[in-house]
Design an enzyme around this catalytic site. Structure first.
Site, mmCIF file in Angstrom:
data_model
loop_
_atom_site.group_PDB
_atom_site.id
_atom_site.type_symbol
_atom_site.label_atom_id
_atom_site.label_comp_id
_atom_site.label_asym_id
_atom_site.label_seq_id
_atom_site.Cartn_x
_atom_site.Cartn_y
_atom_site.Cartn_z
ATOM 1 N N THR A 230 0.851 -1.188 0.000
ATOM 2 C CA THR A 230 0.000 0.000 0.000
ATOM 3 C C THR A 230 0.876 1.223 0.000
ATOM 4 O OG1 THR A 230 -1.674 -1.188 1.253
ATOM 5 C CG2 THR A 230 -1.845 1.224 1.179
ATOM 6 N N THR A 231 0.649 2.124 -0.945
ATOM 7 C CA THR A 231 1.427 3.367 -1.022
ATOM 8 C C THR A 231 0.529 4.525 -0.643
ATOM 9 O OG1 THR A 231 2.762 2.424 -2.773
ATOM 10 C CG2 THR A 231 2.824 4.824 -2.515
ATOM 11 N N THR A 232 0.942 5.286 0.314
ATOM 12 C CA THR A 232 0.162 6.424 0.824
ATOM 13 C C THR A 232 0.768 7.711 0.323
ATOM 14 O OG1 THR A 232 -0.348 5.146 2.793
ATOM 15 C CG2 THR A 232 -0.745 7.534 2.883
ATOM 16 N N THR A 233 -0.060 8.587 -0.269
ATOM 17 C CA THR A 233 0.415 9.878 -0.780
ATOM 18 C C THR A 233 -0.224 10.990 0.025
ATOM 19 O OG1 THR A 233 0.608 8.933 -2.970
ATOM 20 C CG2 THR A 233 0.611 11.343 -2.811
ATOM 21 N N SER A 234 0.569 11.873 0.538
ATOM 22 C CA SER A 234 0.085 13.008 1.333
ATOM 23 C C SER A 234 0.037 14.250 0.465
ATOM 24 C CB SER A 234 1.002 13.253 2.537
ATOM 25 O OG SER A 234 1.029 12.102 3.349
#
Length: 937
Positions: A290-294
């Site tokens: 899972t890649t989280t982008t802020s």
């Protein structure tokens, strides 16, 4: 299945070569692979083609400075940058299948750190083979200190990584391919070596934080990275983690390039597939990665000025006044023409004031720019001084580090010289000890040979004595037999015949026994000969092995030989005592038995005749046979026991000596190998020290040249700084002169302003005097007009409106004056000090109206018009005559209203607030008319 190659760009603009093995079907998992130091991803073609055949996609990249990726060969600036590169590659993996991290050697070190740090990208498993946690050969303290020193000074400077190609695999074909591969190099930068060794040894301490399923593979014969360190890391990983340790026998560093590589690849694939099944069972619908982008949103708020908005209603409220006065403007043209010269004068003052303000603003701007420039120059000067100071400190630190490096090199040199002297002394002492040990060995061997010979002679003597005793016993028995035969000669013929037969059998048995004993003696001698030959061969082998034994082994041997000699001596004395006691007892018993038998036979012969002799003869024969059998059995048993004990003791001693000799030889061999390794290491260290010395001298030369160049540069910069300083001082002097002139000019302007303010104050006093006179005149005129009005009102009430209309017409010039005063309002806005003087007059009006607060409240309802009227009266001051009359009349009316005692007029003013304004206008008109008449008079 072959791989495809593409490129990726890192955050610091380096290009990484990405090699991908893609299966023909939808992948069941993805693997991100990190190769080892000095190699490249292309060396894993045979491994990952198998992965792709099993449906596993592999992304392997050439690390920066390796393979066909960009960067200095063998250099990476930091662990964090390497982990960023791994993250860049890992981000290309599919997110709907399990993702594994695979690292070999130095890549294994990076893989472990990646799993420890990148918690937001948690892989399904981590595979590391021969990871670099500790080197197999400990790095010396000199190397570490020199590496740390030079790594801080020249982090990108590359040296040899000291990897021996022959130790990567036991397959010579793999070694040859490794040597011939043009993409393989043996370089490593000083900075990378520094952080690589430091961060790899941190892994054992960080192991308790590891929480990823782990497969750790290492070869027990690895001579490049330490297998025991892998064991330590594995032991410190929490037991709750899914972890597996596989140690392969008879393999070197690259387990995937050994003869059993197919078995190794199969083992890895089975482990991955098992973890894939576990992942499916635990969360079949969840994504592994899972890649989280802020996203950060910046909001800008703009605030508008309320001043302009607040001023808008004032402008709008003043518009009706102007519109109402339009018809009047046309009728009062002469008045406008008369007042034209006054605005011209005011415009010139306004212009002068404006120019003065502009000059002040320009001067303030210049002063601000000058101060900003001075501040910038001061900051630049401080920065330059700081830079020079920092460079000086850096130079001093460099010189200090060079001195420390020189001191460390000198200390290392002295230590090596001392070690060499100690080694020579040690070799001398070892030679002396070896000579003494050899002499002692030869002495002990001679003593042992003499003791063995004496023991042999003793045993032979004992055997001969035993044979002689047996022979004498037999001879004695034979004599006894002959004596018995003599006694039996008197027996019957039958008894004699039987006796002769028995004697013949006994003689035959004795002969057979004698021959048997002689045969056994021959066999014993042959056996002793063979044992002597074996002992001689063992002795020769022993001498050969003992020649290689160490002093410590010799001392141990001496102790064991002393114990063996003491034990053998004790055993010998015990056996001799037992044999002597047994022989003596047997002899006494036989003698006693023979004497008893002889006495019994003699008594029986005396008592009995022939029957007694026959019975005695039979008994004597039986006894003889029994005694012979017992003696033969006892002798045989004793002989066998002695032979067995001697053979066992000899065999045990032989085996003991052989074992001791073999152990001593093995220890000596290991010692010699250790000394050889130490010698090679010492030579290697000396070569490295020489290289380090040469490198140090080169660095010192470069540092001296750089220091000289830097010194010249600093001197040139100092000269430039001096010139700049002089220029700045000249500019500062010029600016100071300009500032002085500006201040003098401002002082002159200030004095002029004070003069003008004094004149304005005088004008204000004159104005107040005139206003007082006008108020008095207006009051008198008002009283006169009121008297006339009262008289007219009493005379004829029907004609009241006509004078009002006339008064209304008279008011028109007043409105005309209001129009004329509009440009004066503009002048008033510019002349701010005059407005302040006008506001000061307001308290005077309030004091006049103290007696009627109701009227004051009535005037508050229209502040805008009231302010407009005040400004008009103020700006006029003593300029147009008609305007002054208007203001004087207005003030006179106010004074009259304050002093008026008529109840009707007060009530009207209180209930109708707007009428006082109209009345004021009317009164103004009357005042103006009266004033005008007075003027005409």
């Amino acid at each position: 299945m072959t791989s495809s190659v593409s490129n990726l760009l890192t955050s610091d603009k380096e290009t990484l070569s990405l090699r991908t093995w893609t299966p023909k079907v939808k992948p069941i998992a993805t693997v991100t692979m990190i190769h080892g130091l000095g190699e490249h991803s292309g060396r894993y073609e045979h491994v990952f083609s198998r992965f792709a055949e099993q449906g596993i996609k592999v992304n392997a990249f050439d690390q920066r400075g390796h393979g066909i990726s960009s960067g200095v060969r063998g250099h990476s600036p930091s662990l964090e940058q390497s982990l960023k590169d791994i993250q860049l590659i890992a981000s290309t993996a599919e997110t709907d299948v399990p993702h594994f991290i695979y690292g070999h050697s130095f890549g294994g070190c990076l893989a472990l750190h990646y799993n420890l740090k990148k918690k937001d990208h948690h892989p399904a498993g981590c595979i590391v083979t021969s990871p670099l946690i500790k080197p197999a050969i400990k790095v010396s303290g000199v190397k570490l200190s020199m590496g740390n020193l030079l790594g801080g000074l020249m982090p990108s400077w590359t040296i040899s990584n000291s990897i021996d190609p022959t130790l990567i695999s036991k397959d010579s074909a793999v070694v040859n391919e490794y040597k011939q591969d043009k993409l393989v190099h043996n370089k490593i930068s000083l900075g990378m070596a520094k952080w690589m060794l430091q961060r790899s040894e941190q892994l054992i301490d960080l192991a308790p934080q590891f929480d990823t399923p782990l497969l750790l593979v290492h070869a027990n014969d690895d001579k490049i990275t330490c297998p025991k360190a892998s064991q330590q890391f594995y032991d410190r990983v929490p037991s709750t983690v899914d972890k597996t340790l596989k140690l392969w026998e008879n393999m070197y560093h690259e387990v995937h390039n050994e003869f059993a590589k197919e078995e190794f690849v199969t083992y890895i694939l089975e482990w991955i597939k098992e973890r894939i099944e576990n992942a499916k069972n635990e969360s079949p619908s969840s994504n592994i990665n899972t890649t989280t982008t802020s996203t950060t949103t910046t909001t800008t708020t703009t605030t508008s000025s309320p001043v302009v908005e607040e001023s808008k209603p004032v402008v709008e409220e003043s518009k009706p006044v102007v519109e109402e006065s339009k018809p009047v403007v046309e009728e009062s043209k002469p008045v406008v023409e008369e007042s034209k010269p006054e605005p011209v004068v005011d415009d010139s003052k306004e212009k002068e004031e404006k120019e003065r303000l502009e000059k002040e603003e320009a001067a303030a701007k210049l002063e601000k720019e000058r101060l900003e420039k001075e501040e910038a120059e001061r900051v630049a000067k401080e920065a330059e001084e700081k830079r020079i100071k920092d460079e000086k400190e850096a130079q001093e630190n460099l010189e200090k580090q060079q001195q420390e490096a020189a001191a460390a090199a000198q200390a290392e040199k002295e230590r090596l010289e001392k070690e060499e002297a100690d080694k020579l002394e040690k070799e001398r002492l070892e030679a002396e000890a070896a000579a003494a040990a050899q002499a002692e060995k030869e002495r002990l061997e001679a003593e042992a040979a003499a003791a063995a010979q004496a023991e042999k002679e003793r045993l032979e003597a004992e055997a001969a004595a035993a044979v002689q005793a047996e022979k004498e016993r037999l001879e004695k028995e034979e004599a006894d037999r002959l004596e018995k035969e003599k006694l039996e000669a008197e027996a019957a013929a039958a008894t004699q015949a039987e006796k002769e037969r028995l004697e013949a059998e006994a003689a035959a048995a004795a002969q057979a026994e004698k021959e048997r004993l002689e045969k056994e003696e021959t066999e014993r001698l042959e056996k002793e000969k063979l044992e002597a030959e074996a002992a001689a061969a063992a002795q020769a082998e022993k001498e050969k092995l003992e020649a290689e034994a160490a002093a410590a082994a010799q001392a141990e041997k001496e102790r064991l030989e002393a114990e063996a000699a003491a034990a053998a001596q004790a055993e010998k004395e015990r056996l001799e005592a037992e044999a002597a006691a047994a022989a003596q007892a047997e002899k006494e018993r036989l003698e006693a038995e023979a004497a008893a038998a002889a006495q019994a036979e003699k008594e029986e012969a005396e008592r009995l005749e022939k029957e007694k002799l026959e019975a005695e003869a039979a008994a004597a024969q039986a006894e003889k046979e029994r005694l012979e059998a017992e003696a033969a059995a006892a002798a045989q048993a004793e002989k066998e026991r002695l032979e067995a004990e001697a053979a066992a003791a000899a065999q045990a001693e032989k085996e003991k000596l052989e074992a001791e000799a073999e152990a001593a030889a093995q220890a000596e061999k290991e010692r010699l190998e250790k000394e050889e390794a130490e010698r090679l290491e010492k030579e290697k260290l000396e070569a490295e020290a020489a290289a380090a010395q040469a490198e140090k001298e080169r660095l010192e030369a470069e540092a001296a040249a750089a220091a000289q160049a830097e010194k010249e540069k600093l001197e040139a910069e100092a000269a430039a700084a001096q010139a700049e300083k002089e220029r700045l001082e000249a500019e500062a002097a010029a600016a100071a002169q300009a500032e002085k002139e500006r201040l003098e000019k401002e002082e002159t302007e200030r004095l002029e302003k004070e003069r003008l303010e004094a004149e304005a104050a005088a004008a204000q006093a004159e104005k107040e005097r005139l206003e007082a006179e006008a108020a008095a005149a207006a009051q008198a005129e008002k009283e006169r007009l009121e008297a006339e009005a009262a008289a007219e009102k009493a005379a004829e009430e029907t004609k009241v409106e006509e004078p009002v209309q006339e008064e209304t017409k008279v008011e028109e010039p007043v409105q005309e004056e209001i129009k004329v005063e509009e440009p004066v309002q503009e002048e008033t806005k510019v002349e701010e000090p005059v407005q302040e003087e006008t506001k000061v007059e307001e308290p005077v009006q309030e004091e006049t109206k103290v007696e009627e607060p109701v009227q004051e409240e009535t005037k508050v309802e229209e502040p805008v018009q009231e302010e407009t009227k005040v400004e008009e009266s103020t700006t006029e001051q003593a300029k147009p005559t008609e305007t002054e009359n208007k203001e004087e009349t207005e003030e006179g009316e106010e004074v009259d209203e304050a002093s008026n005692t008529t109840t009707e007029q007060t009530t009207t003013n209180a209930n109708q607030p707007k009428k006082p304004n109209n009345n004021n206008n009317n009164n103004k008109g009357k005042g103006k008319k009266g004033k005008g008449k007075g003027g005409r008079k």
